[in-house]
Write a protein that holds these residues in place. Structure first.
Motif, PDB file in Angstrom:
ATOM      1  N   ILE A 167      57.721  36.365  76.649  1.00  0.00           N
ATOM      2  CA  ILE A 167      56.475  36.937  76.125  1.00  0.00           C
ATOM      3  C   ILE A 167      56.488  36.934  74.600  1.00  0.00           C
ATOM      4  N   LEU A 168      57.600  37.386  74.019  1.00  0.00           N
ATOM      5  CA  LEU A 168      57.709  37.482  72.566  1.00  0.00           C
ATOM      6  C   LEU A 168      57.645  36.122  71.887  1.00  0.00           C
ATOM      7  N   ASN A 169      58.004  35.071  72.607  1.00  0.00           N
ATOM      8  CA  ASN A 169      58.065  33.736  72.010  1.00  0.00           C
ATOM      9  C   ASN A 169      56.994  32.793  72.554  1.00  0.00           C
ATOM     10  N   SER A 170      55.887  33.346  73.064  1.00  0.00           N
ATOM     11  CA  SER A 170      54.782  32.519  73.583  1.00  0.00           C
ATOM     12  C   SER A 170      53.479  32.873  72.888  1.00  0.00           C
ATOM     13  N   PRO A 171      53.367  32.584  71.585  1.00  0.00           N
ATOM     14  CA  PRO A 171      52.178  32.999  70.832  1.00  0.00           C
ATOM     15  C   PRO A 171      50.887  32.339  71.290  1.00  0.00           C
ATOM     16  N   THR A 172      50.965  31.215  71.986  1.00  0.00           N
ATOM     17  CA  THR A 172      49.732  30.580  72.461  1.00  0.00           C
ATOM     18  C   THR A 172      49.207  31.247  73.728  1.00  0.00           C
ATOM     19  N   HIS A 173      50.054  32.028  74.386  1.00  0.00           N
ATOM     20  CA  HIS A 173      49.641  32.692  75.621  1.00  0.00           C
ATOM     21  C   HIS A 173      49.366  34.183  75.441  1.00  0.00           C
ATOM     22  N   ALA A 174      50.045  34.817  74.459  1.00  0.00           N
ATOM     23  CA  ALA A 174      49.891  36.266  74.298  1.00  0.00           C
ATOM     24  C   ALA A 174      50.024  36.649  72.837  1.00  0.00           C
ATOM     25  N   GLU A 175      49.260  37.654  72.442  1.00  0.00           N
ATOM     26  CA  GLU A 175      49.312  38.165  71.077  1.00  0.00           C
ATOM     27  C   GLU A 175      49.633  39.651  71.107  1.00  0.00           C
ATOM     28  N   PRO A 176      50.326  40.165  70.074  1.00  0.00           N
ATOM     29  CA  PRO A 176      50.646  41.591  70.068  1.00  0.00           C
ATOM     30  C   PRO A 176      49.380  42.428  69.915  1.00  0.00           C
ATOM     31  N   CYS A 177      49.291  43.456  70.719  1.00  0.00           N
ATOM     32  CA  CYS A 177      48.164  44.396  70.570  1.00  0.00           C
ATOM     33  C   CYS A 177      48.691  45.803  70.330  1.00  0.00           C
ATOM     34  N   LEU A 178      50.042  45.949  70.313  1.00  0.00           N
ATOM     35  CA  LEU A 178      50.726  47.223  70.090  1.00  0.00           C
ATOM     36  C   LEU A 178      50.302  48.231  71.141  1.00  0.00           C
ATOM     37  N   VAL A 179      49.190  48.897  70.940  1.00  0.00           N
ATOM     38  CA  VAL A 179      48.599  49.750  71.964  1.00  0.00           C
ATOM     39  C   VAL A 179      47.104  49.499  71.926  1.00  0.00           C
ATOM     40  N   TYR A 180      46.387  50.020  72.914  1.00  0.00           N
ATOM     41  CA  TYR A 180      44.966  49.710  73.031  1.00  0.00           C
ATOM     42  C   TYR A 180      44.187  50.115  71.778  1.00  0.00           C
ATOM     43  N   SER A 181      44.601  51.216  71.142  1.00  0.00           N
ATOM     44  CA  SER A 181      43.863  51.732  69.990  1.00  0.00           C
ATOM     45  C   SER A 181      44.356  51.180  68.656  1.00  0.00           C
ATOM     46  N   ALA A 182      45.380  50.326  68.673  1.00  0.00           N
ATOM     47  CA  ALA A 182      46.028  49.911  67.427  1.00  0.00           C
ATOM     48  C   ALA A 182      45.077  49.204  66.466  1.00  0.00           C
ATOM     49  N   LYS A 183      44.248  48.296  66.984  1.00  0.00           N
ATOM     50  CA  LYS A 183      43.347  47.563  66.096  1.00  0.00           C
ATOM     51  C   LYS A 183      42.304  48.483  65.473  1.00  0.00           C
ATOM     52  N   GLN A 184      41.896  49.514  66.202  1.00  0.00           N
ATOM     53  CA  GLN A 184      40.961  50.478  65.630  1.00  0.00           C
ATOM     54  C   GLN A 184      41.611  51.238  64.481  1.00  0.00           C
ATOM     55  N   ILE A 185      42.885  51.567  64.655  1.00  0.00           N
ATOM     56  CA  ILE A 185      43.569  52.400  63.670  1.00  0.00           C
ATOM     57  C   ILE A 185      44.046  51.576  62.477  1.00  0.00           C
ATOM     58  N   LEU A 186      44.718  50.452  62.738  1.00  0.00           N
ATOM     59  CA  LEU A 186      45.281  49.636  61.660  1.00  0.00           C
ATOM     60  C   LEU A 186      44.287  48.643  61.062  1.00  0.00           C
ATOM     61  N   ARG A 187      43.131  48.502  61.682  1.00  0.00           N
ATOM     62  CA  ARG A 187      42.079  47.531  61.357  1.00  0.00           C
ATOM     63  C   ARG A 187      42.389  46.189  62.014  1.00  0.00           C
ATOM     64  N   PRO A 188      41.392  45.597  62.653  1.00  0.00           N
ATOM     65  CA  PRO A 188      41.618  44.327  63.362  1.00  0.00           C
ATOM     66  C   PRO A 188      41.989  43.174  62.439  1.00  0.00           C
ATOM     67  N   ASP A 189      41.662  43.301  61.126  1.00  0.00           N
ATOM     68  CA  ASP A 189      41.995  42.221  60.190  1.00  0.00           C
ATOM     69  C   ASP A 189      43.354  42.425  59.537  1.00  0.00           C
ATOM     70  N   ASN A 190      44.123  43.400  60.017  1.00  0.00           N
ATOM     71  CA  ASN A 190      45.460  43.602  59.475  1.00  0.00           C
ATOM     72  C   ASN A 190      46.341  42.403  59.841  1.00  0.00           C
TER      73      ASN A 190
END
Length: 519
Positions: A121-144
């Motif tokens: 999973i950690l080494n398959s960037p074309t299949h999966a991207e880190p989302c940390l937790v569901y609220s992470a993009k709201q908190i850290l900003r999606p353009d981080n």
């Protein structure tokens, strides 16, 4: 006989009391409602039941043969378990299979517990991207930058790697030592005033927050701004739990975290602008922002140069997120592990006395840390036994054939877990035992199997500041061992784990401090 029965039957009448009683039976209102209303109610009920049945069918279709509940609780799924997660619950899930399934708020989740699947999973960037937790993009900003993928992420990371070179760490180590000594002095003063044991969970967080802010921003951030960020940052920590209420409504954890992020970015943007002015004026670099700006001016620099104040602020903010919680967890368990293992503490202390040669006021340098192999081995081992981060959620970008017989559906959450890799008895014999010596043998199984040491992740999103994090833990513990005597007051909750984004002892790690008397 037959005619007599017919006569009696034909003459039978319903008693009047039975007819009257029917008038007193209460009939549900929806059964006696007008035809149109009843039709609407029946239709609504049919739709709700149909959706619930569909939910179960979709869950079972996605789950297929994976271990996990055969049926999921309607709508919320495992939400109740996720509100107050426990290590026991996680271990039960991980030990149920190399891959297992669950659902929370209709988010289908696949947990990977084996080293093979976690690394995949950690080494398959074309299949999966880190989302940390569901609220992470709201908190850290999606353009981080932490959410970037592909070429853009690689280019960003290439620039940021320069912030953690040995030259850069040489700038940071003096700041770390100065702030550490300031806090240890305060801890000793507090202990002299009140010698009763006190939890170090929040005071360690305060130490790490001030250290990180000064290492990253130097004097470009004033004391009032640093205090505001430090005081508010806990709201960000608790909002980054694995599962939270998904909407950022006023009063929710996510809403409060977003407001804190806005306040922090305002101060960090200003710090980035001041750093650019200072470097343009020819001043020497004194912090990470300065080093970043000055490195972009060097003739050999080939990376991107047009970073805005906001982009630099978001990078610093992401570093705060990564360093604050993970380093605090690691440091607290470092203190706890040292005091719970006096034979290890004695070896660390002997090494400190030898390296410092009686000069305990001398600031720690990189060269001094290089001469402390046992302390560095202890830090590495303490992080293995109690990894601050046990897993990092990813989201599938497309159908992910993770094994020969299972494909994770697109849009699912897939979570690589690190704990089992770090406690694999084939790589780490007696995996629950704290043994720094296992890292001192270059030919030992621990050093020969780096793929199992997932404390800092793996692949394109591996922690970029791992050297900084381990250096900070080592430096704080080195100064503490050299300057203080300390005692861990154990409770029934000392070995129980509290999960708040990262791992902490449930009792906050109760410690007593007193000045060390040198011979």
């Amino acid at each position: 006989m037959a005619s007599a029965l017919r006569d009696r039957s034909s003459s039978a009448v319903v008693p009047s009391i039975t007819a009257d009683a029917l008038d007193h039976i209460s009939i549900p209102s929806f059964l006696s409602a007008p035809a149109g209303t009843a039709t609407w109610l029946y239709t609504t009920l049919a739709i709700v039941l149909g959706l619930l049945a569909l939910e179960q069918s979709v869950y079972r279709y996605k789950k297929r043969h994976l271990p996990g509940d055969n049926w999921t609780i309607p709508i919320i799924g495992k939400f109740a378990d996720s509100v107050k997660p426990t290590m026991e619950g996680y271990l039960k899930q991980w030990n149920s299979g190399a891959l297992s399934a669950l659902s929370v708020f209709n988010i289908f989740i696949v947990m990977a517990s084996s080293n093979e699947y976690s690394r995949k999973i950690l080494n398959s960037p074309t299949h999966a991207e880190p989302c940390l937790v569901y609220s992470a993009k709201q908190i850290l900003r999606p353009d981080n930058w932490v959410f970037l993928t592909g070429k853009v992420h690689v280019e960003y990371r290439r620039v940021l790697n320069g912030l953690f070179t040995r030259k850069a760490l040489g700038i940071y180590v003096g700041i770390q030592d100065q702030i550490t000594r300031k806090y240890l002095k305060q801890w000793l003063a507090d202990a002299a005033a009140d010698p009763s044991p006190k939890p170090i969970m929040m005071t360690s967080r305060d130490l790490n927050m001030e250290t990180s802010l000064r290492v990253f921003c130097g004097e470009h951030i004033d004391d009032a701004a640093a205090r505001e960020i430090g005081e508010k940052y806990w709201s960000i920590t608790v909002a980054l739990e694995l599962v939270n209420f998904p909407l950022a409504l006023p009063g929710t954890k996510v809403y409060r975290a977003i407001q804190c992020r806005k306040a922090a970015l305002k101060h960090l943007e200003r710090a980035a602008a001041l750093s650019k002015k200072a470097m343009a004026a020819g001043k020497e670099p004194e912090c990470m922002l300065d080093h970043w700006v000055r490195s972009m001016e060097e003739p050999t620099y080939k990376g991107r140069k047009d970073f805005s104040d906001l982009e630099m602020a978001m990078v610093v903010f992401s570093f705060l997120f990564a360093s604050q919680d993970a380093m605090s967890s690691g440091l607290i368990y470092g203190f706890q592990h040292l005091t719970d293992h006096p034979e290890i503490l004695a070896k660390v202390r002997e090494e400190q006395d030898r390296v410092r040669a009686g000069d305990y006021e001398r600031p720690v340098t990189l060269e001094m840390l290089d001469a402390m192999p046992y302390l560095r081995a202890f830090v590495r081992e303490s992080l293995r036994v109690k990894p601050p981060v046990t897993m990092v959620p990813y989201k599938t970008l497309k159908a992910f054939p993770i094994s020969d017989d299972y494909t994770v559906p697109v849009g699912s959450m897939v979570i690589p877990s690190f704990y089992n890799s770090l406690h694999d008895p084939e790589v780490f014999p007696q995996p629950d035992e704290l043994s720094p010596e296992r890292w001192l043998d270059p030919q030992g199984s621990a050093n020969q199997n780096p793929k199992n040491y997932l404390v800092f992740g793996s692949g394109p999103h591996k922690c970029i500041g791992l050297e900084y994090a381990m250096m900070n833990m080592a430096l704080v513990l080195a100064d503490a061992v050299a300057l203080m005597d300390f005692e861990h007051v154990r409770t029934e909750e000392s070995d129980k784990v509290q999960i708040i984004a990262t791992l902490f002892p449930q009792d906050g790690c109760l410690m007593k401090f007193r000045p060390r008397v040198h011979a």
